[in-house]
Design a protein around this motif. Structure first.
Motif, PDB file in Angstrom:
ATOM      1  N   ALA A   1     113.487  80.377 -12.087  1.00 47.06           N
ATOM      2  CA  ALA A   1     114.692  81.176 -12.372  1.00 47.06           C
ATOM      3  C   ALA A   1     115.865  80.280 -12.775  1.00 47.06           C
ATOM      4  CB  ALA A   1     115.059  82.012 -11.146  1.00 47.06           C
ATOM      5  N   LEU A   2     115.962  79.088 -12.146  1.00 44.39           N
ATOM      6  CA  LEU A   2     117.005  78.134 -12.530  1.00 44.39           C
ATOM      7  C   LEU A   2     116.858  77.734 -13.997  1.00 44.39           C
ATOM      8  CD1 LEU A   2     117.447  75.471  -9.682  1.00 44.39           C
ATOM      9  CD2 LEU A   2     119.164  77.043 -10.554  1.00 44.39           C
TER      10      LEU A   2
ATOM     11  N   LEU B   1     127.261  84.336 -17.065  1.00 46.42           N
ATOM     12  CA  LEU B   1     126.165  84.263 -16.080  1.00 46.42           C
ATOM     13  C   LEU B   1     126.523  85.016 -14.801  1.00 46.42           C
ATOM     14  CD1 LEU B   1     124.506  80.729 -16.208  1.00 46.42           C
ATOM     15  CD2 LEU B   1     124.056  82.736 -17.552  1.00 46.42           C
TER      16      LEU B   1
ATOM     17  N   ASN C   1     130.279  74.201 -12.664  1.00 48.92           N
ATOM     18  CA  ASN C   1     129.310  74.619 -13.687  1.00 48.92           C
ATOM     19  C   ASN C   1     127.968  75.049 -13.097  1.00 48.92           C
ATOM     20  OD1 ASN C   1     130.878  74.260 -16.021  1.00 48.92           O
ATOM     21  ND2 ASN C   1     130.578  72.057 -15.919  1.00 48.92           N
TER      22      ASN C   1
ATOM     23  N   ALA D   1     117.996  80.611 -16.155  1.00 46.74           N
ATOM     24  CA  ALA D   1     119.463  80.734 -16.150  1.00 46.74           C
ATOM     25  C   ALA D   1     120.091  79.599 -16.961  1.00 46.74           C
ATOM     26  CB  ALA D   1     119.990  80.720 -14.714  1.00 46.74           C
TER      27      ALA D   1
ATOM     28  N   ILE E   1     124.850  79.217 -12.593  1.00 42.42           N
ATOM     29  CA  ILE E   1     123.394  79.079 -12.811  1.00 42.42           C
ATOM     30  C   ILE E   1     122.647  79.414 -11.522  1.00 42.42           C
ATOM     31  CG2 ILE E   1     121.555  77.476 -13.463  1.00 42.42           C
ATOM     32  CD1 ILE E   1     123.647  75.881 -15.029  1.00 42.42           C
ATOM     33  N   ILE E   2     123.102  78.822 -10.411  1.00 40.56           N
ATOM     34  CA  ILE E   2     122.434  79.069  -9.116  1.00 40.56           C
ATOM     35  C   ILE E   2     122.594  80.540  -8.719  1.00 40.56           C
ATOM     36  CG2 ILE E   2     122.360  78.427  -6.674  1.00 40.56           C
ATOM     37  CD1 ILE E   2     123.470  75.690  -7.501  1.00 40.56           C
TER      38      ILE E   2
ATOM     39  N   LEU F   1     122.851  83.256 -10.652  1.00 44.19           N
ATOM     40  CA  LEU F   1     121.920  84.118 -11.391  1.00 44.19           C
ATOM     41  C   LEU F   1     120.473  83.851 -10.953  1.00 44.19           C
ATOM     42  CD1 LEU F   1     121.271  86.185 -13.579  1.00 44.19           C
ATOM     43  CD2 LEU F   1     121.326  84.362 -15.277  1.00 44.19           C
ATOM     44  N   ALA F   2     120.122  82.569 -10.777  1.00 50.35           N
ATOM     45  CA  ALA F   2     118.742  82.236 -10.398  1.00 50.35           C
ATOM     46  C   ALA F   2     118.384  82.819  -9.031  1.00 50.35           C
ATOM     47  CB  ALA F   2     118.565  80.717 -10.392  1.00 50.35           C
TER      48      ALA F   2
END
Lengths: 333, 110
Positions: free
Chosen positions: B19-20, A240, A75, B23, A79-80, A82-83
Protein backbone atom coordinates in the motif's frame (compact mmCIF):
# COMPACT_ATOMS: atom_id res chain seq x y z
CA UNK A 1 -0.53 -18.66 12.47
CA UNK A 2 1.02 -19.87 9.20
CA UNK A 3 0.84 -17.52 6.22
CA UNK A 4 -0.06 -19.54 3.13
CA UNK A 5 1.06 -18.69 -0.40
CA UNK A 6 -2.62 -18.21 -1.31
CA UNK A 7 -2.91 -15.59 1.41
CA UNK A 8 0.17 -13.76 0.09
CA UNK A 9 -1.16 -13.77 -3.49
CA UNK A 10 -4.58 -12.67 -2.23
CA UNK A 11 -2.93 -9.91 -0.20
CA UNK A 12 -1.05 -8.54 -3.23
CA UNK A 13 -4.03 -8.64 -5.60
CA UNK A 14 -6.45 -7.59 -2.86
CA UNK A 15 -4.39 -4.58 -1.79
CA UNK A 16 -4.22 -3.27 -5.35
CA UNK A 17 -7.84 -4.11 -6.20
CA UNK A 18 -9.39 -2.85 -2.97
CA UNK A 19 -7.32 0.34 -2.99
CA UNK A 20 -8.79 1.30 -6.38
CA UNK A 21 -12.26 0.18 -5.25
CA UNK A 22 -11.98 2.13 -1.98
CA UNK A 23 -10.71 5.28 -3.65
CA UNK A 24 -13.27 5.19 -6.46
CA UNK A 25 -16.26 4.46 -4.23
CA UNK A 26 -15.02 6.87 -1.55
CA UNK A 27 -14.78 9.75 -4.01
CA UNK A 28 -18.14 8.85 -5.58
CA UNK A 29 -19.85 8.79 -2.17
CA UNK A 30 -18.22 12.10 -1.30
CA UNK A 31 -19.80 13.43 -4.50
CA UNK A 32 -23.22 12.09 -3.49
CA UNK A 33 -22.78 13.58 -0.03
CA UNK A 34 -22.01 17.04 -1.43
CA UNK A 35 -24.83 16.89 -3.96
CA UNK A 36 -27.48 15.75 -1.48
CA UNK A 37 -26.30 18.21 1.19
CA UNK A 38 -26.59 20.98 -1.40
CA UNK A 39 -30.15 19.98 -2.30
CA UNK A 40 -31.08 19.90 1.39
CA UNK A 41 -29.95 23.53 1.56
CA UNK A 42 -31.85 24.46 -1.64
CA UNK A 43 -28.64 24.72 -3.65
CA UNK A 44 -27.78 22.98 -6.92
CA UNK A 45 -24.39 21.88 -5.63
CA UNK A 46 -21.41 20.56 -7.56
CA UNK A 47 -21.63 17.60 -9.96
CA UNK A 48 -21.31 14.14 -8.40
CA UNK A 49 -17.87 13.75 -9.98
CA UNK A 50 -16.58 16.92 -8.29
CA UNK A 51 -14.32 15.00 -5.82
CA UNK A 52 -12.59 13.32 -8.81
CA UNK A 53 -12.05 16.74 -10.37
CA UNK A 54 -10.78 18.05 -7.02
CA UNK A 55 -8.18 15.28 -6.76
CA UNK A 56 -6.98 15.82 -10.33
CA UNK A 57 -6.69 19.56 -9.53
CA UNK A 58 -4.74 18.89 -6.31
CA UNK A 59 -2.27 16.79 -8.30
CA UNK A 60 -1.38 19.65 -10.67
CA UNK A 61 -1.13 22.35 -8.01
CA UNK A 62 2.18 23.29 -6.34
CA UNK A 63 3.14 21.04 -3.42
CA UNK A 64 4.43 23.73 -1.11
CA UNK A 65 6.89 22.83 1.64
CA UNK A 66 6.35 25.38 4.43
CA UNK A 67 9.41 27.01 5.93
CA UNK A 68 10.66 25.47 9.20
CA UNK A 69 8.66 22.28 8.53
CA UNK A 70 10.22 18.92 9.33
CA UNK A 71 10.23 18.08 5.62
CA UNK A 72 10.69 14.30 5.59
CA UNK A 73 7.97 13.73 8.19
CA UNK A 74 5.71 16.36 6.61
CA UNK A 75 5.96 14.58 3.22
CA UNK A 76 5.79 11.04 4.62
CA UNK A 77 2.58 11.62 6.61
CA UNK A 78 0.14 11.67 3.63
CA UNK A 79 1.73 8.54 2.12
CA UNK A 80 1.55 6.59 5.40
CA UNK A 81 -1.98 7.90 6.04
CA UNK A 82 -3.32 6.59 2.71
CA UNK A 83 -1.36 3.32 2.93
CA UNK A 84 -2.56 2.51 6.45
CA UNK A 85 -6.13 3.33 5.41
CA UNK A 86 -5.90 0.95 2.45
CA UNK A 87 -4.77 -1.92 4.71
CA UNK A 88 -7.97 -1.55 6.74
CA UNK A 89 -10.01 -2.55 3.67
CA UNK A 90 -8.37 -5.98 3.61
CA UNK A 91 -9.94 -6.93 6.95
CA UNK A 92 -13.49 -5.88 6.01
CA UNK A 93 -16.28 -8.00 4.49
CA UNK A 94 -17.84 -6.38 1.42
CA UNK A 95 -21.26 -7.82 0.64
CA UNK A 96 -21.34 -9.69 -2.66
CA UNK A 97 -17.56 -10.09 -2.81
CA UNK A 98 -17.19 -13.66 -1.48
CA UNK A 99 -13.38 -13.46 -1.30
CA UNK A 100 -13.57 -10.71 1.35
CA UNK A 101 -12.34 -10.16 4.02
CA UNK A 102 -9.14 -10.90 2.13
CA UNK A 103 -7.16 -11.19 5.37
CA UNK A 104 -9.87 -13.15 7.17
CA UNK A 105 -8.08 -15.28 9.73
CA UNK A 106 -5.17 -12.84 10.03
CA UNK A 107 -6.92 -10.07 11.92
CA UNK A 108 -10.21 -9.29 13.63
CA UNK A 109 -12.51 -6.58 14.94
CA UNK A 110 -10.16 -5.49 17.73
CA UNK A 111 -7.30 -5.11 15.25
CA UNK A 112 -9.58 -3.10 12.97
CA UNK A 113 -10.47 -0.68 15.77
CA UNK A 114 -6.75 -0.09 16.36
CA UNK A 115 -5.87 0.15 12.65
CA UNK A 116 -8.46 2.91 12.23
CA UNK A 117 -6.42 4.98 14.70
CA UNK A 118 -3.26 4.99 12.55
CA UNK A 119 -4.41 7.38 9.77
CA UNK A 120 -5.65 9.92 12.32
CA UNK A 121 -2.41 9.67 14.29
CA UNK A 122 -0.33 10.12 11.14
CA UNK A 123 -2.34 13.21 10.20
CA UNK A 124 -1.66 14.63 13.67
CA UNK A 125 2.08 13.94 13.31
CA UNK A 126 2.08 15.53 9.83
CA UNK A 127 0.29 18.58 11.23
CA UNK A 128 2.85 18.96 14.03
CA UNK A 129 5.67 18.52 11.46
CA UNK A 130 4.27 21.37 9.34
CA UNK A 131 5.12 23.86 12.10
CA UNK A 132 1.81 25.66 11.76
CA UNK A 133 0.07 27.02 14.90
CA UNK A 134 -3.31 26.17 13.37
CA UNK A 135 -2.15 22.62 12.65
CA UNK A 136 -0.87 22.07 16.17
CA UNK A 137 -4.18 23.21 17.64
CA UNK A 138 -6.01 21.00 15.12
CA UNK A 139 -3.76 18.06 15.99
CA UNK A 140 -4.42 18.51 19.69
CA UNK A 141 -8.17 18.60 19.08
CA UNK A 142 -8.01 15.56 16.78
CA UNK A 143 -6.23 13.61 19.50
CA UNK A 144 -8.86 14.50 22.10
CA UNK A 145 -11.67 13.62 19.66
CA UNK A 146 -10.04 10.28 18.92
CA UNK A 147 -9.60 9.43 22.59
CA UNK A 148 -13.22 10.39 23.18
CA UNK A 149 -14.91 8.23 20.52
CA UNK A 150 -12.69 5.17 21.09
CA UNK A 151 -14.43 4.44 24.40
CA UNK A 152 -18.01 4.00 23.05
CA UNK A 153 -16.63 2.28 19.93
CA UNK A 154 -14.87 -0.30 22.12
CA UNK A 155 -18.08 -0.86 24.11
CA UNK A 156 -20.03 -1.50 20.87
CA UNK A 157 -17.40 -3.98 19.61
CA UNK A 158 -17.22 -5.86 22.90
CA UNK A 159 -21.03 -6.00 23.27
CA UNK A 160 -21.48 -7.62 19.86
CA UNK A 161 -18.61 -10.07 20.36
CA UNK A 162 -19.93 -10.97 23.82
CA UNK A 163 -23.40 -11.77 22.49
CA UNK A 164 -22.02 -13.80 19.60
CA UNK A 165 -19.87 -15.73 22.06
CA UNK A 166 -22.91 -16.46 24.22
CA UNK A 167 -24.78 -17.74 21.15
CA UNK A 168 -21.87 -19.55 19.48
CA UNK A 169 -19.37 -20.53 22.20
CA UNK A 170 -15.92 -21.53 21.02
CA UNK A 171 -16.17 -19.73 17.67
CA UNK A 172 -13.91 -16.88 16.58
CA UNK A 173 -16.50 -14.26 17.48
CA UNK A 174 -14.15 -11.31 16.89
CA UNK A 175 -13.63 -12.29 13.25
CA UNK A 176 -15.35 -9.91 10.83
CA UNK A 177 -16.29 -12.78 8.48
CA UNK A 178 -17.99 -14.57 11.40
CA UNK A 179 -19.77 -11.40 12.54
CA UNK A 180 -20.97 -10.72 8.98
CA UNK A 181 -22.37 -14.23 8.55
CA UNK A 182 -24.17 -14.24 11.94
CA UNK A 183 -26.60 -11.30 12.18
CA UNK A 184 -27.77 -10.70 15.74
CA UNK A 185 -31.17 -9.11 15.16
CA UNK A 186 -32.99 -12.44 14.79
CA UNK A 187 -31.10 -14.16 17.61
CA UNK A 188 -32.03 -11.90 20.53
CA UNK A 189 -35.22 -11.16 22.46
CA UNK A 190 -37.07 -7.81 22.74
CA UNK A 191 -34.57 -6.46 25.30
CA UNK A 192 -31.73 -7.57 23.04
CA UNK A 193 -33.31 -5.67 20.14
CA UNK A 194 -33.45 -2.53 22.30
CA UNK A 195 -29.81 -3.15 23.23
CA UNK A 196 -28.81 -3.47 19.57
CA UNK A 197 -30.70 -0.28 18.69
CA UNK A 198 -28.84 1.58 21.46
CA UNK A 199 -25.50 0.21 20.23
CA UNK A 200 -26.39 1.16 16.65
CA UNK A 201 -27.27 4.66 17.80
CA UNK A 202 -23.89 4.89 19.57
CA UNK A 203 -22.05 3.85 16.42
CA UNK A 204 -24.05 6.34 14.34
CA UNK A 205 -22.80 9.10 16.67
CA UNK A 206 -19.23 7.72 16.70
CA UNK A 207 -18.99 7.67 12.89
CA UNK A 208 -18.91 11.47 12.31
CA UNK A 209 -16.18 11.64 14.95
CA UNK A 210 -14.11 9.03 13.11
CA UNK A 211 -14.59 10.90 9.84
CA UNK A 212 -14.07 14.33 11.44
CA UNK A 213 -17.36 15.63 10.04
CA UNK A 214 -19.99 17.91 11.60
CA UNK A 215 -20.74 18.11 14.52
CA UNK A 216 -17.40 16.55 15.54
CA UNK A 217 -15.13 18.41 13.11
CA UNK A 218 -13.70 20.80 15.67
CA UNK A 219 -10.23 19.48 14.75
CA UNK A 220 -10.64 20.96 11.25
CA UNK A 221 -13.02 23.86 11.90
CA UNK A 222 -12.36 25.74 8.65
CA UNK A 223 -13.50 29.24 9.67
CA UNK A 224 -11.61 29.06 12.96
CA UNK A 225 -8.33 27.15 12.43
CA UNK A 226 -8.32 26.80 8.62
CA UNK A 227 -8.65 22.99 8.37
CA UNK A 228 -6.37 22.27 11.36
CA UNK A 229 -3.71 19.66 10.63
CA UNK A 230 -4.13 20.17 6.87
CA UNK A 231 -3.63 23.97 6.98
CA UNK A 232 -0.15 23.87 5.41
CA UNK A 233 -0.80 20.90 3.12
CA UNK A 234 -1.29 21.53 -0.58
CA UNK A 235 -1.00 19.89 -3.98
CA UNK A 236 -0.29 16.17 -4.10
CA UNK A 237 0.23 15.91 -0.33
CA UNK A 238 -3.24 17.29 0.35
CA UNK A 239 -4.56 15.08 -2.46
CA UNK A 240 -3.36 11.97 -0.63
CA UNK A 241 -5.05 13.07 2.60
CA UNK A 242 -8.22 13.64 0.58
CA UNK A 243 -7.99 10.13 -0.89
CA UNK A 244 -7.36 8.64 2.58
CA UNK A 245 -10.47 10.42 3.85
CA UNK A 246 -12.50 8.98 0.95
CA UNK A 247 -11.24 5.45 1.74
CA UNK A 248 -12.01 5.97 5.42
CA UNK A 249 -15.62 6.82 4.58
CA UNK A 250 -15.93 3.44 2.87
CA UNK A 251 -14.14 1.59 5.68
CA UNK A 252 -16.18 3.09 8.51
CA UNK A 253 -19.46 2.62 6.61
CA UNK A 254 -18.58 -1.00 5.82
CA UNK A 255 -17.75 -1.64 9.47
CA UNK A 256 -21.21 -0.42 10.48
CA UNK A 257 -22.82 -2.64 7.84
CA UNK A 258 -20.80 -5.67 9.02
CA UNK A 259 -21.83 -5.12 12.64
CA UNK A 260 -25.48 -4.20 12.21
CA UNK A 261 -26.73 -4.83 8.66
CA UNK A 262 -24.93 -7.97 7.47
CA UNK A 263 -27.75 -9.12 5.22
CA UNK A 264 -27.62 -10.17 1.59
CA UNK A 265 -30.48 -9.77 -0.87
CA UNK A 266 -29.98 -12.86 -3.04
CA UNK A 267 -31.53 -15.41 -0.58
CA UNK A 268 -34.69 -13.29 -0.38
CA UNK A 269 -35.23 -13.13 -4.14
CA UNK A 270 -33.96 -16.65 -4.81
CA UNK A 271 -30.91 -15.87 -6.93
CA UNK A 272 -27.66 -17.76 -6.52
CA UNK A 273 -24.28 -18.06 -8.26
CA UNK A 274 -22.52 -15.12 -9.93
CA UNK A 275 -25.81 -13.26 -10.47
CA UNK A 276 -26.46 -13.56 -6.73
CA UNK A 277 -23.05 -12.06 -5.94
CA UNK A 278 -23.74 -9.13 -8.27
CA UNK A 279 -27.14 -8.53 -6.64
CA UNK A 280 -25.57 -8.70 -3.17
CA UNK A 281 -22.81 -6.32 -4.16
CA UNK A 282 -25.28 -3.78 -5.52
CA UNK A 283 -27.33 -4.17 -2.34
CA UNK A 284 -24.17 -3.59 -0.30
CA UNK A 285 -23.45 -0.38 -2.25
CA UNK A 286 -27.00 0.78 -1.53
CA UNK A 287 -26.60 0.06 2.19
CA UNK A 288 -23.29 1.94 2.18
CA UNK A 289 -24.95 4.89 0.47
CA UNK A 290 -27.68 4.99 3.13
CA UNK A 291 -25.14 4.72 5.96
CA UNK A 292 -23.10 7.62 4.52
CA UNK A 293 -26.22 9.76 4.12
CA UNK A 294 -27.37 8.94 7.67
CA UNK A 295 -24.04 9.45 9.43
CA UNK A 296 -22.32 12.13 7.35
CA UNK A 297 -24.72 14.13 5.17
CA UNK A 298 -27.70 14.52 7.52
CA UNK A 299 -25.70 15.65 10.60
CA UNK A 300 -23.60 17.98 8.41
CA UNK A 301 -26.70 19.81 7.23
CA UNK A 302 -28.82 19.59 10.36
CA UNK A 303 -26.56 20.52 13.27
CA UNK A 304 -23.77 22.90 14.21
CA UNK A 305 -20.20 22.18 15.27
CA UNK A 306 -19.53 21.26 18.91
CA UNK A 307 -16.73 22.72 21.03
CA UNK A 308 -13.90 20.36 21.97
CA UNK A 309 -15.07 20.08 25.59
CA UNK A 310 -18.57 19.28 24.32
CA UNK A 311 -17.14 16.55 22.07
CA UNK A 312 -15.62 14.81 25.10
CA UNK A 313 -18.77 15.30 27.17
CA UNK A 314 -20.90 13.87 24.36
CA UNK A 315 -18.76 10.80 23.75
CA UNK A 316 -17.68 9.96 27.31
CA UNK A 317 -20.86 11.04 29.03
CA UNK A 318 -23.83 10.50 26.73
CA UNK A 319 -22.74 8.10 23.97
CA UNK A 320 -20.71 5.80 26.24
CA UNK A 321 -23.64 5.75 28.68
CA UNK A 322 -26.01 4.75 25.87
CA UNK A 323 -23.55 2.10 24.65
CA UNK A 324 -23.15 0.63 28.15
CA UNK A 325 -26.94 0.57 28.51
CA UNK A 326 -27.09 -1.25 25.17
CA UNK A 327 -24.47 -3.70 26.46
CA UNK A 328 -26.55 -4.39 29.58
CA UNK A 329 -29.73 -4.91 27.53
CA UNK A 330 -27.97 -7.21 25.12
CA UNK A 331 -26.53 -9.27 28.00
CA UNK A 332 -29.90 -9.78 29.65
CA UNK A 333 -31.86 -9.94 26.40
CA UNK B 1 -14.64 -17.51 28.03
CA UNK B 2 -14.78 -15.00 25.18
CA UNK B 3 -13.30 -16.18 21.85
CA UNK B 4 -9.77 -14.83 21.69
CA UNK B 5 -8.88 -11.95 19.36
CA UNK B 6 -6.15 -12.68 16.85
CA UNK B 7 -3.92 -11.00 14.30
CA UNK B 8 -0.82 -11.62 12.26
CA UNK B 9 1.58 -8.65 12.20
CA UNK B 10 3.77 -10.06 9.39
CA UNK B 11 1.03 -10.09 6.78
CA UNK B 12 -0.09 -6.61 7.86
CA UNK B 13 3.46 -5.30 7.35
CA UNK B 14 3.52 -7.04 3.96
CA UNK B 15 0.29 -5.41 2.73
CA UNK B 16 1.31 -2.12 4.31
CA UNK B 17 4.49 -2.09 2.19
CA UNK B 18 2.44 -2.76 -0.97
CA UNK B 19 0.00 0.00 0.00
CA UNK B 20 2.94 2.35 0.70
CA UNK B 21 4.27 1.67 -2.80
CA UNK B 22 0.84 2.43 -4.27
CA UNK B 23 0.46 5.64 -2.28
CA UNK B 24 4.00 6.68 -3.24
CA UNK B 25 3.14 6.02 -6.90
CA UNK B 26 -0.02 8.17 -6.67
CA UNK B 27 2.04 10.95 -5.07
CA UNK B 28 4.75 10.70 -7.72
CA UNK B 29 2.11 11.48 -10.39
CA UNK B 30 1.52 14.91 -8.84
CA UNK B 31 3.22 18.27 -9.25
CA UNK B 32 6.59 18.37 -7.50
CA UNK B 33 7.49 22.04 -7.98
CA UNK B 34 6.80 25.06 -5.79
CA UNK B 35 8.26 28.53 -5.43
CA UNK B 36 10.89 28.10 -2.75
CA UNK B 37 11.80 31.13 -0.66
CA UNK B 38 8.70 33.14 -1.64
CA UNK B 39 5.60 34.16 0.33
CA UNK B 40 4.13 30.83 -0.76
CA UNK B 41 6.17 28.99 1.87
CA UNK B 42 5.30 31.27 4.76
CA UNK B 43 3.13 29.86 7.51
CA UNK B 44 -0.54 30.86 7.22
CA UNK B 45 -1.96 32.51 10.31
CA UNK B 46 -4.90 34.53 8.96
CA UNK B 47 -2.65 37.40 7.90
CA UNK B 48 -0.89 37.66 11.26
CA UNK B 49 2.86 37.24 11.58
CA UNK B 50 3.48 33.70 12.85
CA UNK B 51 5.41 33.38 16.12
CA UNK B 52 8.90 31.89 16.22
CA UNK B 53 9.02 28.17 15.43
CA UNK B 54 9.78 27.31 19.08
CA UNK B 55 6.60 29.05 20.19
CA UNK B 56 4.23 27.60 17.61
CA UNK B 57 3.44 24.35 19.35
CA UNK B 58 0.79 23.46 21.89
CA UNK B 59 2.55 23.13 25.22
CA UNK B 60 2.55 19.70 26.86
CA UNK B 61 0.32 20.74 29.75
CA UNK B 62 -2.28 22.01 27.24
CA UNK B 63 -2.31 18.94 24.98
CA UNK B 64 -5.25 17.35 26.77
CA UNK B 65 -7.09 20.61 27.44
CA UNK B 66 -10.44 19.31 26.17
CA UNK B 67 -10.24 16.38 28.53
CA UNK B 68 -9.20 18.46 31.52
CA UNK B 69 -11.99 20.94 30.84
CA UNK B 70 -14.65 18.23 30.57
CA UNK B 71 -13.43 16.16 33.51
CA UNK B 72 -12.30 19.08 35.66
CA UNK B 73 -14.48 17.96 38.58
CA UNK B 74 -12.71 14.60 38.61
CA UNK B 75 -9.24 16.10 38.17
CA UNK B 76 -9.86 18.74 40.84
CA UNK B 77 -10.58 16.06 43.44
CA UNK B 78 -7.58 14.03 42.34
CA UNK B 79 -5.25 17.02 42.45
CA UNK B 80 -6.50 17.91 45.93
CA UNK B 81 -5.46 14.45 47.11
CA UNK B 82 -1.98 14.86 45.60
CA UNK B 83 -0.46 17.14 48.22
CA UNK B 84 3.15 16.15 47.53
CA UNK B 85 3.64 15.25 51.23
CA UNK B 86 4.83 11.67 51.63
CA UNK B 87 2.98 11.24 54.94
CA UNK B 88 -0.34 11.78 53.13
CA UNK B 89 0.52 9.14 50.53
CA UNK B 90 1.43 6.63 53.28
CA UNK B 91 -1.90 7.32 55.00
CA UNK B 92 -3.73 6.62 51.73
CA UNK B 93 -1.69 3.45 51.26
CA UNK B 94 -2.38 2.14 54.78
CA UNK B 95 -6.07 3.09 54.59
CA UNK B 96 -6.56 1.29 51.27
CA UNK B 97 -4.79 -1.85 52.56
CA UNK B 98 -7.04 -1.80 55.63
CA UNK B 99 -10.14 -1.37 53.44
CA UNK B 100 -9.02 -4.22 51.16
CA UNK B 101 -8.43 -6.46 54.20
CA UNK B 102 -11.94 -5.67 55.53
CA UNK B 103 -13.52 -6.46 52.14
CA UNK B 104 -11.59 -9.74 51.84
CA UNK B 105 -12.56 -10.65 55.41
CA UNK B 106 -16.26 -9.97 54.76
CA UNK B 107 -16.17 -11.87 51.46
CA UNK B 108 -14.43 -14.76 53.25
CA UNK B 109 -17.21 -14.85 55.88
CA UNK B 110 -19.84 -15.04 53.14
Amino acid sequence: MIITSGAILGAVVGTIGLSFFGIFCGLLYKGFDRKIAAHMQSRTGPPVIQPFLDVSKFMIKDTVQPERALTWLYNAAPIICLASMITVLLYLPFGGLPFTPILSGYGDLILLVYLLIIPALVMIVGGFASSSPFATVGGQRKMITMMSYEFPLAVVAIAIAWKLNALYPGESVFGLAFIYSHPLWGSVGPLGIIGLLLLLFSLVIVTPGQLATVPFDVCEAGPEIAEGVATEYSGRNFGLFYLADAVKTIAVGTLMIALFFPYDLSPLIGISGPAGHIVNFLFFLLKLFLVVILTVTLPRVAVARLKISQVTTTYWGIVTGIAVLGLIFIVIG
Amino acid sequence: MLGLPYWNPLIWIFVFIIALALAYYFRSRGQKKYKKGTAQTEIFLSGEAPPEAEERHVKAHNIYWGFFETLKGYYKENMRAHTGIVNDYVIWFVALIALTAVILFVVGLL
